[in-house]
Write a protein that holds these residues in place. Structure first.
Motif, mmCIF file in Angstrom:
data_model
loop_
_atom_site.group_PDB
_atom_site.id
_atom_site.type_symbol
_atom_site.label_atom_id
_atom_site.label_comp_id
_atom_site.label_asym_id
_atom_site.label_seq_id
_atom_site.Cartn_x
_atom_site.Cartn_y
_atom_site.Cartn_z
ATOM 1 N N SER A 212 0.578 -1.038 -0.251
ATOM 2 C CA SER A 212 -0.153 -0.331 0.118
ATOM 3 C C SER A 212 0.935 1.349 -0.298
ATOM 4 O O SER A 212 1.941 0.984 0.410
ATOM 5 N N GLU A 213 0.153 2.427 -0.194
ATOM 6 C CA GLU A 213 0.889 4.058 -0.644
ATOM 7 C C GLU A 213 1.192 4.228 0.960
ATOM 8 O O GLU A 213 0.426 5.178 1.449
ATOM 9 N N LYS A 214 1.798 3.300 1.278
ATOM 10 C CA LYS A 214 1.787 4.307 3.015
ATOM 11 C C LYS A 214 3.172 4.329 3.634
ATOM 12 O O LYS A 214 3.823 3.655 3.105
ATOM 13 N N SER A 215 3.306 5.320 4.075
ATOM 14 C CA SER A 215 4.628 5.784 4.712
ATOM 15 C C SER A 215 4.434 3.994 5.868
ATOM 16 O O SER A 215 4.287 4.160 6.469
ATOM 17 N N LEU A 216 5.691 3.299 5.572
ATOM 18 C CA LEU A 216 6.285 2.745 6.905
ATOM 19 C C LEU A 216 7.106 2.930 8.257
ATOM 20 O O LEU A 216 7.672 2.258 8.775
ATOM 21 N N ILE A 217 8.152 3.862 7.701
ATOM 22 C CA ILE A 217 9.272 4.520 8.543
ATOM 23 C C ILE A 217 8.766 6.044 8.931
ATOM 24 O O ILE A 217 8.683 6.725 8.153
ATOM 25 N N LYS A 218 9.664 6.075 10.269
ATOM 26 C CA LYS A 218 9.411 7.528 11.036
ATOM 27 C C LYS A 218 9.621 8.646 10.015
ATOM 28 O O LYS A 218 8.858 9.650 10.296
ATOM 29 N N ASN A 219 11.265 8.868 9.248
ATOM 30 C CA ASN A 219 11.394 9.663 8.930
ATOM 31 C C ASN A 219 11.091 9.804 7.231
ATOM 32 O O ASN A 219 11.776 10.410 6.066
ATOM 33 N N GLY A 220 9.439 9.292 6.772
ATOM 34 C CA GLY A 220 9.614 9.508 6.266
ATOM 35 C C GLY A 220 9.355 8.825 4.741
ATOM 36 O O GLY A 220 8.826 8.838 3.433
ATOM 37 N N ILE A 221 10.144 8.104 4.816
ATOM 38 C CA ILE A 221 10.674 6.490 3.656
ATOM 39 C C ILE A 221 9.158 5.858 3.407
ATOM 40 O O ILE A 221 8.403 5.577 4.147
ATOM 41 N N LYS A 222 8.649 6.651 1.678
ATOM 42 C CA LYS A 222 7.415 5.584 1.898
ATOM 43 C C LYS A 222 8.115 4.510 0.571
ATOM 44 O O LYS A 222 8.602 4.326 -0.229
ATOM 45 N N CYS A 223 7.093 3.378 0.796
ATOM 46 C CA CYS A 223 7.400 2.226 -0.534
ATOM 47 C C CYS A 223 6.499 2.367 -1.256
ATOM 48 O O CYS A 223 5.751 2.657 -1.437
ATOM 49 N N ARG B 187 19.830 2.233 11.905
ATOM 50 C CA ARG B 187 19.175 2.572 13.183
ATOM 51 C C ARG B 187 18.013 3.354 12.242
ATOM 52 O O ARG B 187 17.185 3.569 12.802
ATOM 53 N N ARG B 188 18.419 4.284 11.310
ATOM 54 C CA ARG B 188 18.257 5.482 11.718
ATOM 55 C C ARG B 188 17.294 5.158 10.030
ATOM 56 O O ARG B 188 16.520 6.049 9.868
ATOM 57 N N ASN B 189 17.355 4.083 9.505
ATOM 58 C CA ASN B 189 15.739 3.482 8.643
ATOM 59 C C ASN B 189 15.043 2.834 8.781
ATOM 60 O O ASN B 189 14.304 1.474 7.793
ATOM 61 N N GLY B 190 14.760 2.558 9.994
ATOM 62 C CA GLY B 190 13.632 1.430 10.316
ATOM 63 C C GLY B 190 13.408 0.245 11.007
ATOM 64 O O GLY B 190 12.382 -0.719 11.266
ATOM 65 N N TYR B 191 14.866 -0.136 11.301
ATOM 66 C CA TYR B 191 15.620 -1.491 12.156
ATOM 67 C C TYR B 191 15.754 -0.807 13.377
ATOM 68 O O TYR B 191 16.079 -0.192 13.552
ATOM 69 N N ARG B 192 15.614 -2.024 14.109
ATOM 70 C CA ARG B 192 15.899 -1.909 15.807
ATOM 71 C C ARG B 192 17.243 -2.794 15.858
ATOM 72 O O ARG B 192 16.886 -4.200 15.556
ATOM 73 N N VAL B 193 18.328 -3.114 15.355
ATOM 74 C CA VAL B 193 19.202 -3.325 15.596
ATOM 75 C C VAL B 193 20.510 -3.782 16.604
ATOM 76 O O VAL B 193 19.921 -3.260 17.735
ATOM 77 N N VAL B 194 20.267 -5.174 16.680
ATOM 78 C CA VAL B 194 20.959 -5.634 17.876
ATOM 79 C C VAL B 194 22.067 -6.824 17.599
ATOM 80 O O VAL B 194 22.388 -7.511 16.739
ATOM 81 N N THR B 195 23.062 -6.200 17.935
ATOM 82 C CA THR B 195 24.580 -7.413 17.718
ATOM 83 C C THR B 195 24.792 -7.565 19.134
ATOM 84 O O THR B 195 24.619 -7.786 20.410
ATOM 85 N N LEU C 89 15.835 -0.807 1.984
ATOM 86 C CA LEU C 89 14.681 -0.673 2.746
ATOM 87 C C LEU C 89 13.349 -1.209 1.283
ATOM 88 O O LEU C 89 11.753 -0.831 1.853
ATOM 89 N N LYS C 90 13.767 -1.829 0.519
ATOM 90 C CA LYS C 90 12.443 -3.201 -0.491
ATOM 91 C C LYS C 90 12.196 -3.911 0.297
ATOM 92 O O LYS C 90 11.229 -3.980 0.368
ATOM 93 N N LEU C 91 13.293 -4.248 1.151
ATOM 94 C CA LEU C 91 13.331 -5.400 2.084
ATOM 95 C C LEU C 91 12.489 -5.507 3.139
ATOM 96 O O LEU C 91 11.329 -5.354 3.140
ATOM 97 N N LEU C 92 12.574 -4.181 4.382
ATOM 98 C CA LEU C 92 11.711 -3.883 4.164
ATOM 99 C C LEU C 92 10.394 -3.807 4.241
ATOM 100 O O LEU C 92 9.245 -4.023 4.530
ATOM 101 N N CYS C 93 10.228 -2.652 2.903
ATOM 102 C CA CYS C 93 8.756 -2.839 2.437
ATOM 103 C C CYS C 93 8.193 -3.948 1.135
ATOM 104 O O CYS C 93 7.346 -3.997 1.715
ATOM 105 N N ARG C 94 9.047 -5.194 1.402
ATOM 106 C CA ARG C 94 8.415 -6.246 0.818
ATOM 107 C C ARG C 94 7.675 -7.280 1.630
ATOM 108 O O ARG C 94 7.010 -8.178 1.736
ATOM 109 N N LEU C 95 8.730 -7.024 3.141
ATOM 110 C CA LEU C 95 8.741 -8.455 3.799
ATOM 111 C C LEU C 95 7.298 -7.865 4.527
ATOM 112 O O LEU C 95 6.293 -8.375 5.317
#
Length: 236
Positions: A23-34, A125-133, A80-86
């Protein structure tokens, strides 16, 4: 046996192209859209997974496993594509990215030998992921390092808060965790390269997607406008 055509009562082997377009909606806080691929990918009538029955989605990505899968396919992942696709138009609870950080080569002259990787993780981290290392010393450890425990704990702990878990890993050690999640009523979709995926993991999952079938939709374009540059003055 063709993995994309074999079906059984419990599991559904499918291609992600058959899922509901984004769907055409933002998935990420900084306004990046899929991007909505509806014009390029018509929805199949026999689609078994869509944004109506997936509910709230939580994504768990085994970064090391995905890296080796991309290496075998000869592609570079566009995260970014991966996050939108999943996410596929569903309501995203959280997207976790798990990876190891090698500290075995740290010296006095090079106190931060992994600046490029740290730059990548900062970007994630800045593009929608919670990173665990997890810090590891690969040179001194004959056992393959992984974050299976962390992935399993997060999947089970967050089960009350999501309806569908998307596990990007083929590691059979996660079979018990997936089985525990499904026993609590949540669905689990496993996304991995088939040649790197344990049969036991596929057996307990609700559905399986071969990364090879979606590689053209998640690979990084040569003209991408972003990169993962090293950080020179970072507190990471």
């Amino acid at each position: 046996m063709n993995i994309n055509t074999f079906t059984k009562a419990k599991n559904v082997y499918k291609r992600l192209e058959e899922e509901t377009p984004l769907s055409e909606k933002s998935l990420i806080k900084n306004g990046i859209k899929c991007e909505n691929p509806k014009k390029k990918e018509p929805r199949a009538e026999n689609s078994t997974v869509n944004d109506l029955n997936r509910g709230r989605v939580a994504i768990f990505i085994d970064g090391v496993n995905l890296f080796h899968a991309a290496l075998q396919l000869g592609i570079e992942i566009d995260y970014l594509k991966l996050l939108c696709r999943l996410t596929a138009g569903s309501r995203l609870l959280r997207a976790f990215f798990y990876t190891t950080v090698d500290i075995s080569r740290q010296t006095h002259t090079r106190p931060r030998p992994n600046e490029k990787q740290q730059g990548f993780l900062f970007w994630m981290r800045r593009n929608g992921y919670r990173v665990v290392t997890k810090e590891v010393q690969i040179a001194d450890n004959s056992k393959k390092p992984n974050l299976n425990v962390e992935i399993a704990v997060d999947m089970i702990t967050l089960t009350p808060y999501y309806d569908t878990a998307v596990l990007v890993s083929g590691d059979g050690d996660l079979t018990y965790a997936v089985d525990a999640v499904t026993s609590k009523g949540a669905k689990v979709e496993v996304v991995s390269l088939r040649t790197m995926t344990s049969d036991s993991l596929i057996d307990v999952a609700d559905s399986f997607v071969d990364i090879d079938s979606i590689k053209h939709h998640i690979q990084k374009d040569s003209h991408s406008s972003y990169n993962y540059r090293a950080l020179s003055n970072s507190n990471l």
